[in-house]
Design a protein around this motif. Sequence first.
Motif, PDB file in Angstrom:
ATOM      1  N   GLY A   1      51.588  19.766 185.782  1.00  0.00           N
ATOM      2  CA  GLY A   1      50.747  18.681 186.275  1.00  0.00           C
ATOM      3  C   GLY A   1      51.539  17.438 186.661  1.00  0.00           C
ATOM      4  N   LEU A   2      50.806  16.517 187.323  1.00  0.00           N
ATOM      5  CA  LEU A   2      51.431  15.294 187.829  1.00  0.00           C
ATOM      6  C   LEU A   2      52.014  14.442 186.706  1.00  0.00           C
ATOM      7  N   GLY A   3      51.290  14.358 185.584  1.00  0.00           N
ATOM      8  CA  GLY A   3      51.796  13.569 184.454  1.00  0.00           C
ATOM      9  C   GLY A   3      53.113  14.147 183.947  1.00  0.00           C
TER      10      GLY A   3
ATOM     11  N   LEU B   1      55.383   7.425 194.181  1.00  0.00           N
ATOM     12  CA  LEU B   1      54.735   7.624 195.482  1.00  0.00           C
ATOM     13  C   LEU B   1      54.452   9.107 195.661  1.00  0.00           C
ATOM     14  N   LEU B   2      53.188   9.462 195.854  1.00  0.00           N
ATOM     15  CA  LEU B   2      52.842  10.866 196.082  1.00  0.00           C
ATOM     16  C   LEU B   2      52.939  11.146 197.585  1.00  0.00           C
ATOM     17  N   PRO B   3      53.747  12.147 197.969  1.00  0.00           N
ATOM     18  CA  PRO B   3      53.941  12.371 199.408  1.00  0.00           C
ATOM     19  C   PRO B   3      52.728  12.959 200.134  1.00  0.00           C
ATOM     20  N   ASP B   4      51.671  13.303 199.388  1.00  0.00           N
ATOM     21  CA  ASP B   4      50.423  13.733 200.040  1.00  0.00           C
ATOM     22  C   ASP B   4      49.678  12.552 200.654  1.00  0.00           C
ATOM     23  N   ASP B   5      49.954  11.356 200.151  1.00  0.00           N
ATOM     24  CA  ASP B   5      49.275  10.153 200.645  1.00  0.00           C
ATOM     25  C   ASP B   5      50.284   9.324 201.428  1.00  0.00           C
ATOM     26  N   LEU B   6      50.024   9.145 202.705  1.00  0.00           N
ATOM     27  CA  LEU B   6      50.935   8.334 203.518  1.00  0.00           C
ATOM     28  C   LEU B   6      50.226   7.066 203.967  1.00  0.00           C
TER      29      LEU B   6
ATOM     30  N   LYS C   1      37.311  14.206 193.673  1.00  0.00           N
ATOM     31  CA  LYS C   1      38.635  14.769 194.012  1.00  0.00           C
ATOM     32  C   LYS C   1      39.782  13.882 193.529  1.00  0.00           C
ATOM     33  N   TYR C   2      39.427  12.721 192.941  1.00  0.00           N
ATOM     34  CA  TYR C   2      40.454  11.718 192.639  1.00  0.00           C
ATOM     35  C   TYR C   2      40.369  11.226 191.195  1.00  0.00           C
ATOM     36  N   GLY C   3      41.405  10.440 190.812  1.00  0.00           N
ATOM     37  CA  GLY C   3      41.278   9.615 189.630  1.00  0.00           C
ATOM     38  C   GLY C   3      40.376   8.445 190.005  1.00  0.00           C
ATOM     39  N   CYS C   4      39.526   8.013 189.072  1.00  0.00           N
ATOM     40  CA  CYS C   4      38.521   6.993 189.376  1.00  0.00           C
ATOM     41  C   CYS C   4      38.645   5.867 188.345  1.00  0.00           C
TER      42      CYS C   4
ATOM     43  N   VAL D   1      39.370   7.496 184.800  1.00  0.00           N
ATOM     44  CA  VAL D   1      39.067   8.878 184.422  1.00  0.00           C
ATOM     45  C   VAL D   1      39.483   9.782 185.584  1.00  0.00           C
ATOM     46  N   GLU D   2      40.069  10.936 185.246  1.00  0.00           N
ATOM     47  CA  GLU D   2      40.550  11.852 186.287  1.00  0.00           C
ATOM     48  C   GLU D   2      39.425  12.767 186.765  1.00  0.00           C
ATOM     49  N   LYS D   3      39.225  12.804 188.048  1.00  0.00           N
ATOM     50  CA  LYS D   3      38.286  13.702 188.725  1.00  0.00           C
ATOM     51  C   LYS D   3      36.922  13.812 188.022  1.00  0.00           C
ATOM     52  N   PRO D   4      36.195  12.695 187.954  1.00  0.00           N
ATOM     53  CA  PRO D   4      34.861  12.751 187.331  1.00  0.00           C
ATOM     54  C   PRO D   4      33.867  13.449 188.258  1.00  0.00           C
TER      55      PRO D   4
ATOM     56  N   ALA E   1      38.912   5.068 194.114  1.00  0.00           N
ATOM     57  CA  ALA E   1      39.803   6.178 193.760  1.00  0.00           C
ATOM     58  C   ALA E   1      41.242   5.699 193.657  1.00  0.00           C
ATOM     59  N   ILE E   2      42.002   6.404 192.833  1.00  0.00           N
ATOM     60  CA  ILE E   2      43.433   6.122 192.729  1.00  0.00           C
ATOM     61  C   ILE E   2      44.120   6.767 193.931  1.00  0.00           C
ATOM     62  N   LEU E   3      44.789   5.925 194.706  1.00  0.00           N
ATOM     63  CA  LEU E   3      45.591   6.396 195.834  1.00  0.00           C
ATOM     64  C   LEU E   3      46.969   6.733 195.256  1.00  0.00           C
ATOM     65  N   GLY E   4      47.732   7.573 195.900  1.00  0.00           N
ATOM     66  CA  GLY E   4      48.976   8.023 195.279  1.00  0.00           C
ATOM     67  C   GLY E   4      50.113   7.016 195.254  1.00  0.00           C
ATOM     68  N   ARG E   5      49.840   5.827 194.780  1.00  0.00           N
ATOM     69  CA  ARG E   5      50.877   4.794 194.602  1.00  0.00           C
ATOM     70  C   ARG E   5      50.677   4.147 193.238  1.00  0.00           C
ATOM     71  N   TYR E   6      51.750   4.137 192.445  1.00  0.00           N
ATOM     72  CA  TYR E   6      51.672   3.602 191.083  1.00  0.00           C
ATOM     73  C   TYR E   6      52.889   2.731 190.819  1.00  0.00           C
ATOM     74  N   VAL E   7      52.711   1.671 190.035  1.00  0.00           N
ATOM     75  CA  VAL E   7      53.847   0.985 189.413  1.00  0.00           C
ATOM     76  C   VAL E   7      53.590   1.094 187.916  1.00  0.00           C
TER      77      VAL E   7
ATOM     78  N   ILE F   1      48.687  18.085 182.511  1.00  0.00           N
ATOM     79  CA  ILE F   1      48.959  16.766 181.924  1.00  0.00           C
ATOM     80  C   ILE F   1      48.776  15.732 183.036  1.00  0.00           C
ATOM     81  N   GLN F   2      47.809  14.866 182.841  1.00  0.00           N
ATOM     82  CA  GLN F   2      47.389  13.947 183.904  1.00  0.00           C
ATOM     83  C   GLN F   2      47.982  12.555 183.690  1.00  0.00           C
ATOM     84  N   ILE F   3      48.536  11.987 184.741  1.00  0.00           N
ATOM     85  CA  ILE F   3      49.038  10.613 184.657  1.00  0.00           C
ATOM     86  C   ILE F   3      47.875   9.645 184.387  1.00  0.00           C
ATOM     87  N   THR F   4      46.704   9.984 184.923  1.00  0.00           N
ATOM     88  CA  THR F   4      45.528   9.132 184.700  1.00  0.00           C
ATOM     89  C   THR F   4      45.235   9.014 183.202  1.00  0.00           C
ATOM     90  N   ASP F   5      45.337  10.135 182.481  1.00  0.00           N
ATOM     91  CA  ASP F   5      45.055  10.119 181.034  1.00  0.00           C
ATOM     92  C   ASP F   5      46.097   9.282 180.288  1.00  0.00           C
TER      93      ASP F   5
HETATM   94  C1  G1P Z   1      46.444  13.091 192.053  1.00  0.00           C
HETATM   95  C2  G1P Z   1      46.005  12.236 190.856  1.00  0.00           C
HETATM   96  C3  G1P Z   1      44.693  11.528 191.168  1.00  0.00           C
HETATM   97  C4  G1P Z   1      44.846  10.716 192.442  1.00  0.00           C
HETATM   98  C5  G1P Z   1      45.355  11.591 193.600  1.00  0.00           C
HETATM   99  C6  G1P Z   1      45.694  10.742 194.816  1.00  0.00           C
HETATM  100  O1  G1P Z   1      45.522  14.132 192.207  1.00  0.00           O
HETATM  101  O2  G1P Z   1      45.864  13.070 189.716  1.00  0.00           O
HETATM  102  O3  G1P Z   1      44.324  10.680 190.113  1.00  0.00           O
HETATM  103  O4  G1P Z   1      43.599  10.127 192.776  1.00  0.00           O
HETATM  104  O5  G1P Z   1      46.544  12.307 193.225  1.00  0.00           O
HETATM  105  O6  G1P Z   1      46.054  11.526 195.903  1.00  0.00           O
HETATM  106  P1  G1P Z   1      45.847  15.471 193.070  1.00  0.00           P
HETATM  107  O7  G1P Z   1      45.671  15.087 194.500  1.00  0.00           O
HETATM  108  O8  G1P Z   1      47.260  15.844 192.737  1.00  0.00           O
HETATM  109  O9  G1P Z   1      44.846  16.475 192.623  1.00  0.00           O
END
Ligand code: G1P
Length: 299
Positions: free
Chosen positions: A112-114, A132-137, A172-175, A195-198, A208-214, A234-238
């Motif tokens: 998992g991401l965490g 930075l998650l490369p799925d989100d640009l 679909k997201y962390g909220c 909370v992750e994916k409610p 929603a949490i976009l794939g950018r964190y500090v 293991i979730q980074i959100t948790d």
């Molecule tokens: C991950 C995170 C989620 C976040 C999302 C952003 O989810 O777990 O909290 O909102 O990235 O793209 P994933 O897309 O890996 O399921």
Amino acid sequence: MASRTVTKALVPAAGRGTRFLPFTKAVPKELAPLVTTPALEFVVSEAASVGITDVLFVVNDEKQAPIAAYFSPHEDLAAALEKKGDEKALASIRRPEELARIAYTHQTDPRGLGHAIGCGAEFAAGEPLAVLLPDDLVDDRDSLLGPMLDVYAEYGGIVIGLLDVGIDNISKYGCVVPAEGADPSADVVPLVDMVEKPKAEEAPSTLAILGRYVLPPEIFAALHETDPGAGGEIQITDAMQRLIHGGTPAHGVVFRGRRYDTGDRLDYVKAVVQLAVRHPDIGADFRAWLGDYEPEGGD
Ligand code: G1P
């Protein structure tokens, strides 16, 4: 007090990319071209543009070689392009090599991401870390990470990028849960929980949490104590939630700019179209072709 200057970033890229098979049998999904540039270059470039000097890619055994090839000098190719006098191509191959110092670590067990972020503990070495998650640009004409670093410099703690995705997409997201009385239209929102994916009906907001964190250095201890959550991962959100409950401040920076999602096939194709339309070389021709394109029976 811990340093509030952020110079390190982690980019998770260890996934198998099964949604993009068979392509990902041989090439990492993160190197798939968005016209000519892969998502990984876009995120490293975004990080470098706000002062990040060191980037850690979390990869698996097979992905390091092709990713390292992309970010390393290619002397033969450079010499050939020089000989041809192709300055533009030469500059394009040198760009990824010059953006940042790149390091690699292997996530042998995809938990998992965490867990992927947890692989960066040694790299972070007690300093805050951008992720930075490369799925989100994020479009390079808009900014998100820069304002997030400003918020981190002011408040410390956790800072995340947020996007209002509406009730239909929130599962679909962390909220996040904004603090009581927080102005929902503000650009910076204090957060009290996440909370992750409610399920949509249980979502505390549509942010929603976009794939950018500090993330502050304490995130690694929190990750260590975090059990698998949504999806058995293991979730980074948790882990962030654990820190927030322990009193760590958390803020979200609401993004209202242009973003491209490359996480699944449909979104990837949309991103390619969006980037092709504004591409300096082919944009005008592509727009003209797209205007005339008839999906049924067109060719
Ligand atoms: C991950 C995170 C989620 C976040 C999302 C952003 O989810 O777990 O909290 O909102 O990235 O793209 P994933 O897309 O890996 O399921």
